[in-house]
Design a protein around this motif. Structure first.
Motif, PDB file in Angstrom:
ATOM      1  N   GLY B  20      -2.176  20.751  -5.060  1.00  0.00           N
ATOM      2  CA  GLY B  20      -3.228  20.994  -4.061  1.00  0.00           C
ATOM      3  C   GLY B  20      -4.539  21.375  -4.723  1.00  0.00           C
ATOM      4  O   GLY B  20      -5.616  20.875  -4.362  1.00  0.00           O
ATOM      5  N   LYS B 172      -3.789  17.103   1.528  1.00  0.00           N
ATOM      6  CA  LYS B 172      -3.117  18.250   0.912  1.00  0.00           C
ATOM      7  C   LYS B 172      -3.929  18.887  -0.205  1.00  0.00           C
ATOM      8  O   LYS B 172      -3.634  18.747  -1.376  1.00  0.00           O
ATOM      9  CB  LYS B 172      -1.751  17.821   0.362  1.00  0.00           C
ATOM     10  CG  LYS B 172      -0.709  17.663   1.455  1.00  0.00           C
ATOM     11  CD  LYS B 172       0.683  17.780   0.870  1.00  0.00           C
ATOM     12  CE  LYS B 172       1.726  17.160   1.770  1.00  0.00           C
ATOM     13  NZ  LYS B 172       1.659  15.681   1.844  1.00  0.00           N
ATOM     14  N   ALA B 177      -1.786  22.926   1.156  1.00  0.00           N
ATOM     15  CA  ALA B 177      -0.505  23.022   0.456  1.00  0.00           C
ATOM     16  C   ALA B 177       0.109  24.406   0.672  1.00  0.00           C
ATOM     17  O   ALA B 177       1.308  24.528   0.977  1.00  0.00           O
ATOM     18  CB  ALA B 177      -0.703  22.759  -1.038  1.00  0.00           C
TER      19      ALA B 177
END
Lengths: 242, 219
Positions: B20, B172, B177
């Protein structure tokens, strides 16, 4: 070499130049003086097209500055200009300052430009300052670099816009010395200055401006010799008593 | 509340969080570089003598500065595939949205930087025979950017935080995340706290660095 004919200029409603005519012949030195706000700086900036003007004609070496089809960058590259506050480029070293336009405008190779630059630095006695940045120079040194930078373009004429007004008194002479030598070598020069010592030494003519008009334009001996009329006399008496 | 704080959760989530973070850093980097490049073009247009360019740039900046970033991200997510005629994926739509949005802000920063260069410097360049463009490129822009470095970096830090808004399109990034793991493992406290600490530490260190830079180079 430089012909100014009936030039007038307005900033909006305000007239800064009023029907100005004068000329600088090849190899001549013309000193322009007058009180602040009299338009002398504007007049000199009109000569290399930094300031546009609305009426009249200025030609340099036969090329009309104000004409639409004039290649101004090319014309300017042939006219050196020295500013009151030096205007070195602070993000470049002294040598880079001198080489920039040689390489970009005259398309000289780096080696050639640097060689020429070092020669000119030697001439203005600053060869040991080549790698420094302008912030580390004194005013007198900076102005001599600025003169070297202008000379690097092999100009046919030089314009000086109050080159010593921003300097501490003890540095004025080191700059004037360079200018005197230049004048004695036959450079065509138009110099705004109140250094009447310089004018007496090398000027061919002195132009006095007031309120946008050229009030007086006379040979050096005539200008300093005979009593001048009105404002010119008053002005001279003020600056000569210092 | 902190009694059952479990560090193990954070350790296990580390790989996902790292991926992420890479997305977040990628977004930040692309938006900074793209934003500055396009922002410079916009700033030059804004200051141009040509009315059309100047007005276009002005409207562009006004439009983006009057719109919340989250809406811009949202709109580009739907609009770009429609304009291009095929789906381009959430990453690309977000990259484009951020670059165009940041360009508006960088334009104003760069415009102010250019205007901080005094007119006689421009005259000095022109008097040497440089063209307008050569003067801008060799004399005005380098000095302007040098003066702007602290502001540009500060804007970059804000931008780094703003990238978290991409959660609206499900990309993400670091925060998304963390959020995914938090809901999956029902470990909200551990992950949100980690996210907060990471954002804070990175931004704090960067701000300190900008401050030092400013002092060191007297900017």
């Amino acid at each position: 070499m430089i012909e100014v004919e009936n030039v007038s200029k307005w900033f909006g409603d305000f007239q800064v130049l009023d029907d100005c005519s004068t000329q600088v012949d090849k190899g001549q030195v013309v000193v322009v003086c007058g009180p602040s706000g009299s338009g002398k700086s504007t007049l000199v900036k009109c000569v290399n097209g930094l300031e546009p003007f609305q009426e009249g004609i200025i030609t340099v070496n036969g090329v009309s500055v104000g004409a639409e089809d004039t290649n101004l960058p090319k014309l300017r590259s042939q006219i050196g200009m020295v500013f009151q506050n030096f205007e070195l480029f602070p993000h470049m070293t002294v040598l880079e300052n001198i080489c920039l336009s040689q390489m970009k405008v005259l398309k000289r190779e780096k080696d050639e430009a640097e060689e020429r630059g070092m020669k000119l630095l030697d001439r203005v006695d600053l060869i040991d300052q080549a790698a420094k940045h302008p912030a580390h120079l004194s005013g007198g040194q900076a102005q001599r670099v600025a003169i070297a930078r202008a000379l690097a373009m092999d100009p046919i004429a030089m314009l000086f816009d109050e080159p010593t007004s921003a300097l501490d008194p003890e540095m004025i002479n080191e700059v004037l010395d360079v200018m005197v030598t230049l004048a004695q070598e036959g450079m065509t020069m138009m110099v705004i200055t109140h250094e009447m010592g310089f004018a007496k030494q090398v000027a061919d003519r002195v132009v006095f401006m007031d309120e946008g008009r050229i009030e007086d334009d006379a040979g050096k001996d005539e200008f300093f010799g005979e009593p001048r009329g009105g404002r010119a006399r008053l002005f001279l008496s003020k600056i000569l008593t210092h | 509340m902190f009694a059952d704080f479990d560090f193990q959760v954070i350790v296990e989530a580390a790989p996902i969080l790292w991926r992420g973070m890479l997305i977040t850093l990628l977004l930040t980097a692309v938006a900074i570089v793209g934003g500055i490049l396009f922002g410079t073009v916009l700033a030059l247009m804004r200051l141009s003598r040509f009315m059309v360019l100047s007005v276009f740039s002005g409207r562009y900046v006004d439009a983006f500065r009057s719109t919340p970033l989250i809406l811009v991200i949202f709109w580009f997510y739907f609009a770009v595939p429609y304009v291009v005629g095929r789906p381009i994926g959430d990453l690309y739509s977000v990259l484009i949205a951020f670059t165009l949005f940041e360009a508006a802000y960088y334009c104003e920063i760069i415009r102010a930087g250019i205007q901080s260069i005094r007119q006689p410097q421009v005259h000095a360049g022109l008097a040497l025979g440089l063209s307008q463009w050569q003067t801008t490129r060799s004399i005005v822009l380098p000095q302007a950017f040098r003066n702007m470095v602290p502001v540009i970096l500060t804007q970059a830090i804000v931008l780094f935080q703003d990238t978290s808004l991409v959660y609206v399109v499900g990309l993400k990034d670091f925060l998304t995340a963390a959020d995914l793991v938090a809901t999956r493992d029902n470990r909200v406290l551990e992950l949100y706290l980690t996210a907060a600490v990471v954002y804070f530490v990175l931004c704090f260190i960067s701000s300190m660095w900008v401050k030092r830079l400013r002092r060191q180079y007297a900017l």
